[in-house]
Design an enzyme around this catalytic site. Structure first.
Site, PDB file in Angstrom:
ATOM      1  N   PHE A 208     -29.014  30.374  -1.317  1.00 31.81           N
ATOM      2  CA  PHE A 208     -29.115  28.911  -1.196  1.00 31.81           C
ATOM      3  C   PHE A 208     -30.523  28.379  -1.465  1.00 31.81           C
ATOM      4  O   PHE A 208     -30.747  27.177  -1.460  1.00 31.81           O
ATOM      5  CB  PHE A 208     -28.627  28.450   0.186  1.00 31.81           C
ATOM      6  CG  PHE A 208     -29.428  28.965   1.357  1.00 31.81           C
ATOM      7  CD1 PHE A 208     -30.572  28.313   1.799  1.00 31.81           C
ATOM      8  CD2 PHE A 208     -29.028  30.111   2.042  1.00 31.81           C
ATOM      9  CE1 PHE A 208     -31.298  28.778   2.874  1.00 31.81           C
ATOM     10  CE2 PHE A 208     -29.753  30.583   3.132  1.00 31.81           C
ATOM     11  CZ  PHE A 208     -30.895  29.923   3.546  1.00 31.81           C
TER      12      PHE A 208
ATOM     13  N   LYS B 166     -35.390  14.940   7.188  1.00 33.56           N
ATOM     14  CA  LYS B 166     -35.196  15.393   5.810  1.00 33.56           C
ATOM     15  C   LYS B 166     -34.755  14.252   4.878  1.00 33.56           C
ATOM     16  O   LYS B 166     -34.320  13.186   5.356  1.00 33.56           O
ATOM     17  CB  LYS B 166     -34.166  16.529   5.817  1.00 33.56           C
ATOM     18  CG  LYS B 166     -34.694  17.829   6.455  1.00 33.56           C
ATOM     19  CD  LYS B 166     -33.588  18.875   6.486  1.00 33.56           C
ATOM     20  CE  LYS B 166     -34.104  20.254   6.792  1.00 33.56           C
ATOM     21  NZ  LYS B 166     -32.994  21.253   6.802  1.00 33.56           N
TER      22      LYS B 166
ATOM     23  N   ARG C 175     -35.353  22.152  19.045  1.00 35.09           N
ATOM     24  CA  ARG C 175     -34.285  22.923  18.378  1.00 35.09           C
ATOM     25  C   ARG C 175     -32.943  22.624  19.060  1.00 35.09           C
ATOM     26  O   ARG C 175     -31.914  22.505  18.401  1.00 35.09           O
ATOM     27  CB  ARG C 175     -34.580  24.427  18.435  1.00 35.09           C
ATOM     28  CG  ARG C 175     -35.770  24.869  17.623  1.00 35.09           C
ATOM     29  CD  ARG C 175     -35.503  24.967  16.148  1.00 35.09           C
ATOM     30  NE  ARG C 175     -34.611  26.047  15.797  1.00 35.09           N
ATOM     31  CZ  ARG C 175     -34.339  26.409  14.550  1.00 35.09           C
ATOM     32  NH1 ARG C 175     -34.894  25.754  13.524  1.00 35.09           N
ATOM     33  NH2 ARG C 175     -33.527  27.392  14.293  1.00 35.09           N
TER      34      ARG C 175
ATOM     35  N   ARG D 156     -27.879  16.929  14.596  1.00 37.70           N
ATOM     36  CA  ARG D 156     -27.102  17.404  13.443  1.00 37.70           C
ATOM     37  C   ARG D 156     -25.609  17.148  13.608  1.00 37.70           C
ATOM     38  O   ARG D 156     -24.925  16.796  12.644  1.00 37.70           O
ATOM     39  CB  ARG D 156     -27.386  18.881  13.208  1.00 37.70           C
ATOM     40  CG  ARG D 156     -28.737  19.108  12.512  1.00 37.70           C
ATOM     41  CD  ARG D 156     -29.139  20.556  12.513  1.00 37.70           C
ATOM     42  NE  ARG D 156     -30.261  20.804  11.605  1.00 37.70           N
ATOM     43  CZ  ARG D 156     -30.904  21.972  11.545  1.00 37.70           C
ATOM     44  NH1 ARG D 156     -30.548  22.978  12.323  1.00 37.70           N
ATOM     45  NH2 ARG D 156     -31.912  22.131  10.715  1.00 37.70           N
TER      46      ARG D 156
ATOM     47  N   THR E   2     -27.631  24.959  12.735  1.00 37.60           N
ATOM     48  CA  THR E   2     -27.819  24.623  11.316  1.00 37.60           C
ATOM     49  C   THR E   2     -26.631  23.897  10.679  1.00 37.60           C
ATOM     50  O   THR E   2     -26.804  22.968   9.896  1.00 37.60           O
ATOM     51  CB  THR E   2     -28.107  25.928  10.516  1.00 37.60           C
ATOM     52  OG1 THR E   2     -29.140  26.640  11.191  1.00 37.60           O
ATOM     53  CG2 THR E   2     -28.544  25.627   9.108  1.00 37.60           C
TER      54      THR E   2
ATOM     55  N   TYR F  10     -40.575  26.803   2.907  1.00 40.85           N
ATOM     56  CA  TYR F  10     -39.376  27.636   3.005  1.00 40.85           C
ATOM     57  C   TYR F  10     -39.566  29.037   2.415  1.00 40.85           C
ATOM     58  O   TYR F  10     -38.598  29.662   1.973  1.00 40.85           O
ATOM     59  CB  TYR F  10     -38.196  26.912   2.359  1.00 40.85           C
ATOM     60  CG  TYR F  10     -37.664  25.782   3.233  1.00 40.85           C
ATOM     61  CD1 TYR F  10     -37.130  26.050   4.505  1.00 40.85           C
ATOM     62  CD2 TYR F  10     -37.707  24.456   2.824  1.00 40.85           C
ATOM     63  CE1 TYR F  10     -36.646  25.027   5.318  1.00 40.85           C
ATOM     64  CE2 TYR F  10     -37.224  23.424   3.639  1.00 40.85           C
ATOM     65  CZ  TYR F  10     -36.701  23.727   4.880  1.00 40.85           C
ATOM     66  OH  TYR F  10     -36.222  22.716   5.688  1.00 40.85           O
TER      67      TYR F  10
ATOM     68  N   HIS G 205     -35.451  19.032  10.346  1.00 42.89           N
ATOM     69  CA  HIS G 205     -36.032  20.384  10.450  1.00 42.89           C
ATOM     70  C   HIS G 205     -36.892  20.451  11.709  1.00 42.89           C
ATOM     71  O   HIS G 205     -37.559  19.493  12.060  1.00 42.89           O
ATOM     72  CB  HIS G 205     -36.933  20.679   9.235  1.00 42.89           C
ATOM     73  CG  HIS G 205     -37.789  21.899   9.451  1.00 42.89           C
ATOM     74  ND1 HIS G 205     -37.321  23.169   9.202  1.00 42.89           N
ATOM     75  CD2 HIS G 205     -39.048  22.038   9.949  1.00 42.89           C
ATOM     76  CE1 HIS G 205     -38.271  24.045   9.523  1.00 42.89           C
ATOM     77  NE2 HIS G 205     -39.336  23.384   9.973  1.00 42.89           N
TER      78      HIS G 205
ATOM     79  N   GLU H 238     -46.362  25.740   9.744  1.00 38.14           N
ATOM     80  CA  GLU H 238     -45.776  24.556   9.111  1.00 38.14           C
ATOM     81  C   GLU H 238     -46.654  23.312   9.308  1.00 38.14           C
ATOM     82  O   GLU H 238     -46.798  22.499   8.402  1.00 38.14           O
ATOM     83  CB  GLU H 238     -44.359  24.332   9.657  1.00 38.14           C
ATOM     84  CG  GLU H 238     -43.395  25.428   9.188  1.00 38.14           C
ATOM     85  CD  GLU H 238     -42.070  25.469   9.940  1.00 38.14           C
ATOM     86  OE1 GLU H 238     -41.826  24.593  10.799  1.00 38.14           O
ATOM     87  OE2 GLU H 238     -41.269  26.384   9.662  1.00 38.14           O
TER      88      GLU H 238
HETATM   89  P1  IDP Z   1     -32.631  25.871  10.420  1.00 38.91           P
HETATM   90  O1  IDP Z   1     -33.044  24.651   9.650  1.00 38.91           O
HETATM   91  O2  IDP Z   1     -31.540  25.567  11.416  1.00 38.91           O
HETATM   92  O3  IDP Z   1     -33.784  26.637  11.020  1.00 38.91           O
HETATM   93  P2  IDP Z   1     -32.500  27.971   8.403  1.00 38.91           P
HETATM   94  O4  IDP Z   1     -31.573  29.136   8.448  1.00 38.91           O
HETATM   95  O5  IDP Z   1     -33.948  28.215   8.660  1.00 38.91           O
HETATM   96  O6  IDP Z   1     -31.906  26.859   9.382  1.00 38.91           O
HETATM   97  O7  IDP Z   1     -32.338  27.321   6.954  1.00 38.91           O
HETATM   98  C1  IDP Z   1     -33.232  26.346   6.480  1.00 38.91           C
HETATM   99  C2  IDP Z   1     -32.441  25.244   5.824  1.00 38.91           C
HETATM  100  O8  IDP Z   1     -31.807  25.752   4.659  1.00 38.91           O
HETATM  101  C3  IDP Z   1     -31.293  24.680   6.666  1.00 38.91           C
HETATM  102  O9  IDP Z   1     -31.712  23.718   7.600  1.00 38.91           O
HETATM  103  C4  IDP Z   1     -30.388  24.105   5.601  1.00 38.91           C
HETATM  104  O10 IDP Z   1     -30.894  22.855   5.125  1.00 38.91           O
HETATM  105  C5  IDP Z   1     -30.526  25.137   4.483  1.00 38.91           C
HETATM  106  N1  IDP Z   1     -29.511  26.196   4.587  1.00 38.91           N
HETATM  107  C6  IDP Z   1     -29.448  27.197   5.465  1.00 38.91           C
HETATM  108  N2  IDP Z   1     -28.420  28.022   5.258  1.00 38.91           N
HETATM  109  C7  IDP Z   1     -27.792  27.531   4.166  1.00 38.91           C
HETATM  110  C8  IDP Z   1     -26.629  27.957   3.438  1.00 38.91           C
HETATM  111  O11 IDP Z   1     -25.980  28.950   3.729  1.00 38.91           O
HETATM  112  N3  IDP Z   1     -26.301  27.158   2.381  1.00 38.91           N
HETATM  113  C9  IDP Z   1     -27.009  26.070   2.022  1.00 38.91           C
HETATM  114  N4  IDP Z   1     -28.099  25.639   2.685  1.00 38.91           N
HETATM  115  C10 IDP Z   1     -28.489  26.354   3.753  1.00 38.91           C
HETATM  116 MG    MG Z   2     -35.366  27.676  10.088  1.00 37.08          MG
END
Ligand code: IDP
Ligand code: MG
Length: 154
Positions: free
Chosen positions: A57, A9, A85, A102, A91, A49, A115, A126
Site C-alpha cells: 500500500f 490528513k 491513539r 476514525r 487503522t 512513512y 495520524h 515525526e
Molecule cells: P496507523 O495510521 O493506524 O498507525 P499504519 O499501519 O502505521 O496505521 O499505516 C499508516 C497509514 O497507511 C494508515 O493510517 C493508512 O492511511 C495507510 N494504510 C495502512 N494499512 C493500509 C492498507 O492495508 N491499505 C491501504 N492503506 C493502508
Molecule cells: Mg502508524
C-alpha cells in the site's frame, strides 16, 4: 511532559473536518504546542512513512498524503501518545471503536482522517520532520495549568 505528532490528513481537510477534530483534542485537555497547515512534499511524505516503504500500500499512501494539505500538530499531555491513539481509533475505520475519530469520520483504511505517533521514538522523529524547534510555542500555560498553579501557591 509527553508529546506526540498528530496530523489531520488530506481527506479530512478536504471534507472540512479540521475544526471538529481539533475540538476533540482540546476537549480532552491536551495542549497544542505546535500547529501548521502544510502540503507535504514527496520528500516529507517518504520520511514520515519510511517504515512502510516496500509494503503493497506504500505507493498509494504516498499519493494520498501528498494529495493536499494536512494540519500538522504537536500535542502535549500526560500519556498523550496512548491517549491520542485511543481517541483516533484503530487503522480501519469500520472496525474502529464507535466514538473514535476514525470510526465517526473515516470511511476507508486508505483515507482514515488522522495520524498520530505510535510511540515516543516515532513522536520525536515525526515532530522533527514537520517542525523546527523554534516553531513550537512552549512558553504559555493552559487555563488548567494556571488554575492548578494558583490553587497550590498559598
Ligand atoms: P496507523 O495510521 O493506524 O498507525 P499504519 O499501519 O502505521 O496505521 O499505516 C499508516 C497509514 O497507511 C494508515 O493510517 C493508512 O492511511 C495507510 N494504510 C495502512 N494499512 C493500509 C492498507 O492495508 N491499505 C491501504 N492503506 C493502508
Ligand atoms: Mg502508524
Amino acid at each position: 511532559m509527553e508529546r506526540t505528532f498528530v496530523a489531520i490528513k488530506p481527506d479530512a481537510v478536504k471534507r472540512g473536518l479540521i475544526g471538529r477534530i481539533i475540538k476533540r483534542i482540546e476537549n480532552k485537555g491536551y495542549k497544542i504546542v505546535g500547529m501548521k497547515m502544510i502540503h507535504p512534499t514527496l520528500e516529507i511524505a517518504e520520511k514520515h512513512y519510511a517504515e512502510h516503504k516496500g509494503k503493497p500500500f506504500y505507493p498509494d499512501l504516498i499519493k494520498y498524503i501528498t494529495s493536499g494539505p494536512i494540519v500538522a500538530m504537536v500535542v502535549e499531555g500526560k500519556n498523550v501518545i496512548e491517549g491520542t491513539r485511543h481517541m483516533m481509533g484503530s487503522t480501519v475505520p469500520n472496525s474502529a471503536e464507535v466514538g473514535t475519530i476514525r470510526a465517526d469520520f473515516g470511511v476507508t483504511k486508505e483515507c482514515n482522517v488522522i495520524h498520530g505517533s505510535d510511540c515516543e521514538v516515532s513522536a520525536e522523529r515525526e515532530i522533527a520532520i514537520y517542525f523546527r524547534p523554534e516553531e513550537l510555542c512552549e512558553d504559555w500555560k493552559t487555563m488548567m495549568e494556571l488554575v492548578l498553579e494558583a490553587q497550590f501557591s498559598d
